[in-house]
Scaffold this active site. Structure first.
Site, mmCIF file in Angstrom:
data_model
loop_
_atom_site.group_PDB
_atom_site.id
_atom_site.type_symbol
_atom_site.label_atom_id
_atom_site.label_comp_id
_atom_site.label_asym_id
_atom_site.label_seq_id
_atom_site.Cartn_x
_atom_site.Cartn_y
_atom_site.Cartn_z
ATOM 1 N N LEU A 156 1.046 -1.248 0.058
ATOM 2 C CA LEU A 156 0.160 0.109 0.033
ATOM 3 C C LEU A 156 1.022 1.073 0.135
ATOM 4 O O LEU A 156 2.043 1.099 0.826
ATOM 5 C CB LEU A 156 -0.783 -0.002 1.269
ATOM 6 C CG LEU A 156 -1.772 -1.193 1.313
ATOM 7 C CD1 LEU A 156 -2.522 -0.894 2.719
ATOM 8 C CD2 LEU A 156 -3.059 -1.250 0.406
ATOM 9 N N ASP A 157 0.460 2.228 -0.796
ATOM 10 C CA ASP A 157 1.210 3.535 -0.784
ATOM 11 C C ASP A 157 1.330 4.055 0.724
ATOM 12 O O ASP A 157 0.618 3.641 1.717
ATOM 13 C CB ASP A 157 0.461 4.646 -1.679
ATOM 14 C CG ASP A 157 0.471 4.000 -3.141
ATOM 15 O OD1 ASP A 157 1.393 3.402 -3.481
ATOM 16 O OD2 ASP A 157 -0.612 4.678 -3.677
ATOM 17 N N ARG A 158 2.456 4.761 0.924
ATOM 18 C CA ARG A 158 2.614 5.450 2.321
ATOM 19 C C ARG A 158 1.269 6.060 2.864
ATOM 20 O O ARG A 158 1.105 5.951 4.082
ATOM 21 C CB ARG A 158 3.966 6.612 2.075
ATOM 22 C CG ARG A 158 4.197 6.984 3.749
ATOM 23 C CD ARG A 158 5.451 7.939 3.374
ATOM 24 N NE ARG A 158 5.714 8.608 4.695
ATOM 25 C CZ ARG A 158 6.488 9.611 4.958
ATOM 26 N NH1 ARG A 158 7.174 9.836 4.017
ATOM 27 N NH2 ARG A 158 6.913 9.993 6.077
ATOM 28 N N THR A 160 -1.831 5.536 2.210
ATOM 29 C CA THR A 160 -2.792 4.769 2.198
ATOM 30 C C THR A 160 -2.791 3.745 3.288
ATOM 31 O O THR A 160 -1.731 3.298 3.564
ATOM 32 C CB THR A 160 -2.840 3.715 0.798
ATOM 33 O OG1 THR A 160 -2.994 4.857 -0.257
ATOM 34 C CG2 THR A 160 -4.318 3.077 0.790
ATOM 35 N N ARG A 267 -5.901 5.748 -7.403
ATOM 36 C CA ARG A 267 -5.572 7.245 -7.574
ATOM 37 C C ARG A 267 -5.598 7.622 -8.927
ATOM 38 O O ARG A 267 -6.240 8.954 -9.326
ATOM 39 C CB ARG A 267 -4.549 7.439 -6.924
ATOM 40 C CG ARG A 267 -4.469 7.195 -5.549
ATOM 41 C CD ARG A 267 -3.013 6.971 -4.927
ATOM 42 N NE ARG A 267 -2.315 8.334 -4.782
ATOM 43 C CZ ARG A 267 -1.061 8.414 -4.410
ATOM 44 N NH1 ARG A 267 -0.567 7.444 -4.093
ATOM 45 N NH2 ARG A 267 -0.700 9.744 -4.610
#
Length: 347
Positions: A156-158, A160, A267
């Site tokens: 997961l992105d930082r 998120t 996104r």
């Protein structure tokens, strides 16, 4: 027998049958190892072949070599190097489920998943290495950037938050990667977006942005797998968007279900195709023009995106497992503020 073959783990011996893959040695060895309960990635097998650790009828062969039925294949696995990344007990790892094969984490926003340039410490991987069973976890050699990702099968992105599964052994890791590759993982995200979103399915190509190395884009010409922007091959990306709650005309709560899992996929699709970027997204969105909405986004301080559902067939038990995660406190606060503003029609 070469020196490489003489060192390392005990050799495994197989005889090629009529129903085994015969067009490529690397594909054959992956198949034979999986059948023997020793699931291993193709990249690792190719490394063994290059090092002379795989023999066909007593002789080294190329990874691309065809293999005849009845041939004898000898495989001497090489133990992977242990992770060199430091264990950091101070990194909190919020575990919601754990067994001997895997664990499921509810990642907080702000936590980077794996070490990389600019984030060499304080990551989820550093925290994992401090847990029992991860001290000698091997890195995944398929990562072309050399990132250390013991047990990491997706990320997961930082900015998120939400559910993330981590494998505790190589067979589980390979089985989970296979499930992700054939889209056999249930994943649903909740997002607060700027604007009036609509129910939709976005089925596009996805690849690197031609001028911005930090961004990805769905505005790509060509076909999946063909060379594209920045020399990378674009890939198909599919996101299903479902409206959960409308917050006036200024914001919407949506659920996003993934068929594919490309970097920044949700996104990109919400911003480029839906024209409703995730609230607070610093890369694909812009500060809202309305002061009240902009203030909420600034207070949130990250993209309003949360991985709320994760489900799959457990590799060891072969039983369906599923977890749900409630919205974290910062997104709940933003949602309450947006509801209040929508009621007063002030945004």
């Amino acid at each position: 027998m070469t020196n490489a073959m003489a060192a390392g783990a005990e050799a495994l011996h197989f005889q090629v049958g009529d129903g085994d893959p015969q067009d490529r040695l690397d594909k054959l060895v992956v198949h034979l190892l999986e059948r023997a309960g020793r699931a291993t990635s193709r990249a690792i097998v190719q490394r063994w072949i290059a090092a002379g650790r795989v023999l066909v009828d007593g002789e080294p062969a190329r990874a691309s070599a065809a293999v005849r039925p009845g041939a004898l294949v000898e495989v001497r696995p090489e133990e992977p190097p242990p992770s060199a990344t430091a264990a950091e007990p101070d990194v909190a790892v919020p575990v919601v489920y754990e067994d001997e094969h895997l664990l499921v984490i509810d990642k907080p926003a702000g936590l980077v998943v794996h070490p990389a340039r600019g984030h060499e410490s304080g990551t989820l991987v550093n925290g994992l290495l401090a847990l029992p069973g991860f001290a000698l976890a091997p890195a995944d050699p398929r990562d072309p950037m050399g990132h250390v990702r013991p047990g990491i099968v997706h990320r997961l992105d930082r900015g998120t938050s939400g559910l993330l599964v981590v494998a505790k052994d190589e067979p589980t890791r390979e089985a989970l990667k296979e499930r992700f590759a054939r889209h056999a993982i249930e994943r649903e995200y909740a997002a607060i977006v700027a604007g009036a979103a609509q129910d939709a399915t976005y089925d596009t190509l996805h690849g690197r942005h031609p001028t911005d190395r930090l961004r990805f884009t769905s505005w790509i010409r060509g076909e999946a797998g063909a060379p594209g922007a920045r020399g990378a091959a674009p890939r198909r990306a599919v996101t299903h968007v479902r409206v959960l709650e409308r917050l006036g005309d200024a914001a919407t709560v949506v659920a996003c279900s993934l068929e594919t899992g490309r970097t920044h996929q949700i996104r990109v699709h919400l911003a480029e195709r839906g024209r409703t970027p995730v609230l607070g997204d610093p890369l694909y969105g812009k500060p809202p023009k309305k002061p009240a909405l902009r203030a909420i986004a600034e207070e949130l301080g990250r993209q309003a995106l949360h991985a709320r559902v994760l489900g799959f067939v457990h590799p060891a038990t072969q039983r369906p497992v599923r977890w749900e995660s409630a919205l974290p406190a910062d997104m709940r606060k933003a949602l309450d503020q947006l509801r209040g503003l929508a009621t007063r029609s002030s945004i």
